[in-house]
Every structure is written in structure tokens, then in C-alpha cells.
Enzyme design. Structure first.
Site, mmCIF file in Angstrom:
data_model
loop_
_atom_site.group_PDB
_atom_site.id
_atom_site.type_symbol
_atom_site.label_atom_id
_atom_site.label_comp_id
_atom_site.label_asym_id
_atom_site.label_seq_id
_atom_site.Cartn_x
_atom_site.Cartn_y
_atom_site.Cartn_z
ATOM 1 N N GLU A 184 2.197 -10.306 -3.543
ATOM 2 C CA GLU A 184 1.290 -9.367 -2.888
ATOM 3 C C GLU A 184 0.140 -8.955 -3.816
ATOM 4 O O GLU A 184 -0.931 -9.518 -3.764
ATOM 5 C CB GLU A 184 2.073 -8.170 -2.338
ATOM 6 C CG GLU A 184 2.981 -8.623 -1.187
ATOM 7 C CD GLU A 184 3.695 -7.493 -0.466
ATOM 8 O OE1 GLU A 184 3.073 -6.463 -0.199
ATOM 9 O OE2 GLU A 184 4.896 -7.657 -0.175
ATOM 10 N N MET A 185 0.375 -7.977 -4.692
ATOM 11 C CA MET A 185 -0.729 -7.511 -5.525
ATOM 12 C C MET A 185 -0.604 -7.932 -7.001
ATOM 13 O O MET A 185 -1.575 -7.830 -7.757
ATOM 14 C CB MET A 185 -0.887 -5.999 -5.377
ATOM 15 C CG MET A 185 -1.310 -5.628 -3.940
ATOM 16 S SD MET A 185 -1.035 -3.900 -3.513
ATOM 17 C CE MET A 185 -2.469 -3.146 -4.254
#
Ligand SMILES: [Cu+2]
Lengths: 350, 111
Positions: free
Chosen positions: A148-149
């Protein structure tokens, strides 16, 4: 109290009678099967609560909401400095991303679709498989998740500490607690609890406003509660039982809730999502299998696919007519709340 | 009105105690919670050798399972009106849950 409810009921009756009168005068030929007025049971079950649950030891303050919002929109929370929470949970797209499954760090296509964060405040479990209990627990997960990040928190903390305006905001929100994984998670959770449903036509109808729900939507509500028995799972104001079910999607390899609790009925079971604002958050399902609400209704009408393993016994072919299917879609559309005003915050730069 | 309700409840209770044998307990699954005589229970104590009947009173399926050291079982899922039973032979504690609705939770103590 008894008296006033009685009075209200009487009034409802009177209005109903008046309405029937009117429709006869206008010349409506078919008596709609659906009730024009909500029953007291409907009102009790589906009316939007005025209060939003608060986090334990993390009550809402304006400073916390502001900090949480800034963090939510800040791409510097990601390893690439390119992805924010709002990249995937985009307020312009019903707090989701309009992708079948999420696109993360380095444009990786992830396994599951991005759920809306609308009304997550009311959810007892977060994620499709319910692996996080609270929004506080959930919030720092995606920051660190490689797909994701991809931003280790112990690198993020000094990055934020180097921006004096951020330090001041953390101090105003959580005096003496500093910039930490904990305060980042808590502030984001407080912000998320402000993202709750606004009034939809359905809510206005429940509150007694006439003529806001179309005939089709009203009939759809009856199908939803009755013949289609959607309420076995999508119940209450948020249209979720906070439960986990395998609804028989095709070609499923994802074990879902079974990976968290190895109980047979949980194979391929996922959390019942909210249906509020659902018209805004296509594609649908944890794997983005369906592009439209019509396809979703066709899935339920067929009763789900047995090949998915442990199909929920609450799933069976519904034998809905074309009209009933259309009415159900109209009902789901009537759950779209008034547009939210979301001002994108100016991020701290120094 | 109220007294009528109470008498009906009394009759129901009598009826239940007449059908269940000694050492049996009936816990209802109702409105997605465990209930004993209409009120929610989260903790319950029985004696070793006694049996609990879990009766589904909701119009949808429930499950009963426990992964506790005392006893591990999974009774599958079953519809309204049906009940499933478990006998607890050894003293200890067991967490009992519904897999479908994880908010349904009962901490059972076996004495
Ligand atoms: Cu259950």
C-alpha cells in the site's frame, strides 16, 4: 410518551388516508404493494443515529479532526511520497477508488478492493476479513504495508518531526504525546469518525417527508426486506450485521475470514459491507467482481455459486422478476446521501 | 397487560424446565446475542457433566464454536428454531462464539 406515539400513529394514518385519496383522484390505477409510509419498526431499525461512537481514550476534538484530516490527505505518509490514504479512499469517489482491486505502491495491483471509509465508525471490525477491531489499530497498517504505502513508521516519525507546523498540530491535538505511531493512528481514526452518512432520500422518507422515495424504490425496500431477504445480512441503519459470510463469488482463492479464524463456515467469508452510498462505490465485492448494481442483483438472484466452497445457507435462488430486480436497484440508489462538502486541507510545509 | 406477559413467561419457563432434563441449560441466540430468559449473557457458569443447548431464535443462520483449551468444537451453522448441544465434562473456562457474528461471545466457566 405513549400518548404522543399514539398521536403520531394516528396522524400517520390520517396522512396515509389522505394520500390514498389523492392518488385515487389523480387516477393511479394500481395500488402499490409497498407501504407509502415507514412502519414504526422501519423507523426504529433504519433511522440514522444522531451520535457517532467515539474511540476509547480518543475522543473527538477539533484539533484532532484537523490533524487526522491533514494526515489522511498527506502523500508524505507513503514511502514514495506519492500515495495518501485519500489516493485510494478518495472522497470524490465515495471514499473509494473506482478500481476493481486497489492499486498500491509502485502501481502494484492488490488482491482486494478498496472499501469506503464511510461509516467505519459504526463497524465492529475493520478490513474485509475483520482483522482489525478499531480504527486506531487499523490506521497505521496501510502506511507500513509494503503493497500500500510502503513507509516504515520509524522513518515517518522523524520526517514529520522535521516539519514544525506538524509538530505544533500534534501538540495541539495530543498535548505531551509527541509524534508517534500511536498519535498518528489516533488522529486519523478521529478524522475517519467524521466521515459518516448524510441524509439520503430513504432517511427523509423515514422522517416522514412525502414523495422523496420513488414508487420503484419503495417497492424495492419491500423486496429487500421480504422476498430477497437481504436483511438476513444487510440489516440496521448501516445495512450490515457486522458478520462474515461466503456469498458464493466465482473463482475464489482468497480464504477471507478463515485466515483469521479457522472455522469451516468462514472459508471464503467476508464482512458484510455497508450499503449506504453504495451507488457511488462501484465496482463491487472484495474482489471487484461486479461492475454494476444490476450485476450484483443478478448474482443474488442466482443464489451464488456453490463452487466457492462453503456458500452461506442464507443464499438461495430468489426467482425475482425483472421488475423486482429493477426496484431493488432503485432502492439501493435511494441510500445515497446528500453530497458531502469535503474541503481538501492545505498540508503543512514548514 | 404486564401481568399477562409475566404469566406467559412463567408458563414458558415451566414448559422448558419440564422438557429439559436436570443439568441441562438452554441459551438462546437472539438478535445476534446470547440470551438467557430474554436477557443478554456474556458470562455463564455450569457444573462439569452438564449440557448447554444453543437455540437459534433469529430468522437467519448462526454457528457455535470454541477454540479454547478446555474444549474445541465447531457445531456448524443451523437455522431458526434448531438447537445444537455441547456437554462439558471437565472443569475450566471456554470462550464460545458464533463465527458468522463474532460479536456473539460467551465466557463459560465449568465448575
Ligand atoms: Cu450468529
Amino acid at each position: 410518551m405513549k400518548l404522543s406515539t399514539f398521536g403520531q400513529k394516528n396522524l400517520t394514518k390520517k396522512i396515509a388516508t389522505a394520500l390514498i385519496g389523492v392518488s385515487v383522484v389523480i387516477g393511479a390505477t394500481t395500488a402499490a404493494a409497498a407501504a407509502m409510509k415507514p412502519s414504526s419498526e422501519d423507523v426504529k431499525k433504519y433511522l440514522r443515529p444522531m451520535e457517532v461512537p467515539q474511540g476509547k481514550n480518543n475522543i473527538s476534538t477539533p484539533e484532532r479532526v484537523e490533524l487526522g484530516k491533514v494526515l489522511f490527505f498527506d502523500p508524505r505518509l507513503s514511502g514514495s511520497n506519492f500515495i495518501s490514504c485519500a489516493t485510494c479512499h478518495n472522497p470524490a469517489l465515495g471514499w473509494s477508488d473506482a478500481q476493481p482491486t486497489a492499486v498500491g505502491h509502485g502501481m502494484q495491483i492488490l488482491e482486494r478492493s478498496t472499501p469506503t471509509i464511510l461509516n467505519t465508525a459504526y463497524q465492529r471490525f475493520q478490513f474485509w476479513d475483520g482483522r482489525a477491531r478499531t480504527l486506531e489499530d487499523q490506521a497505521t497498517g496501510p502506511i507500513e504495508a509494503g503493497g500500500e504505502m510502503a513507509q516504515p513508521i520509524d522513518e515517518l516519525v522523524p520526517e514529520l518531526e522535521a516539519i514544525p507546523d506538524y509538530v505544533a498540530m500534534f501538540e495541539a491535538a495530543y498535548p505531551g504525546e509527541g509524534v508517534s505511531k500511536e498519535t498518528i493512528g489516533k488522529a486519523i481514526a478521529v478524522f475517519e469518525r467524521t466521515v459518516v452518512s448524510t441524509d439520503s432520500d430513504f432517511d427523509r422518507w423515514l422522517k416522514g417527508v412525502n414523495g422523496v422515495m420513488s414508487k420503484e424504490a419503495l417497492r424495492g425496500f419491500e423486496v429487500f426486506k421480504g422476498k430477497a431477504n437481504c436483511v438476513a445480512c444487510h440489516d440496521g441503519f448501516n445495512f450490515s450485521d457486522n458478520g462474515f459470510h461466503n456469498i458464493g463469488l466465482k473463482d475464489m482463492e482468497d480464504p477471507g475470514r478463515f485466515a483469521i479464524k479457522p472455522i469451516k463456515v468462514l472459508k471464503g467469508a467476508f464482512k458484510t459491507p455497508t450499503l449506504r452510498d453504495v451507488a457511488l462505490t462501484a465496482p463491487y465485492m472484495h474482489n471487484g467482481a461486479y461492475a454494476t448494481l444490476e450485476e450484483v442483483i443478478d448474482h443474488y438472484n442466482a443464489g451464488g455459486f456453490e463452487n466457492a466452497g462453503t456458500l452461506s445457507p442464507n443464499m438461495k435462488p430468489l426467482k425475482l422478476s425483472k421488475k423486482e430486480k429493477r426496484d431493488l436497484v432503485e432502492f439501493l440508489k435511494a441510500l445515497t446521501g446528500d453530497p458531502m462538502e469535503v474541503a481538501v486541507p492545505q498540508l503543512p510545509v514548514n | 397487560m404486564l401481568s399477562k406477559k409475566l404469566t406467559t413467561m412463567g408458563l414458558v419457563a415451566l414448559f422448558m424446565s419440564a422438557t429439559a432434563s436436570a443439568g441441562d441449560h438452554t441459551i438462546a441466540q437472539n438478535s445476534k446475542s446470547f440470551k438467557l430468559n430474554g436477557s443478554q449473557v456474556e458470562e455463564y457458569t455450569i457444573k462439569a457433566g452438564e449440557t448447554i443447548h444453543f437455540k437459534n431464535e433469529d430468522p437467519f443462520f448462526h454457528n457455535i464454536f470454541s477454540l479454547s483449551d478446555l474444549k474445541t468444537f465447531d457445531l456448524g451453522s443451523y437455522p431458526a428454531g434448531e438447537s445444537k448441544s455441547v456437554t462439558f465434562d471437565t472443569p475450566g473456562e471456554a470462550e464460545i462464539e458464533c463465527a458468522i457474528h463474532p460479536e456473539m461471545y460467551l465466557l463459560l466457566t465449568v465448575e
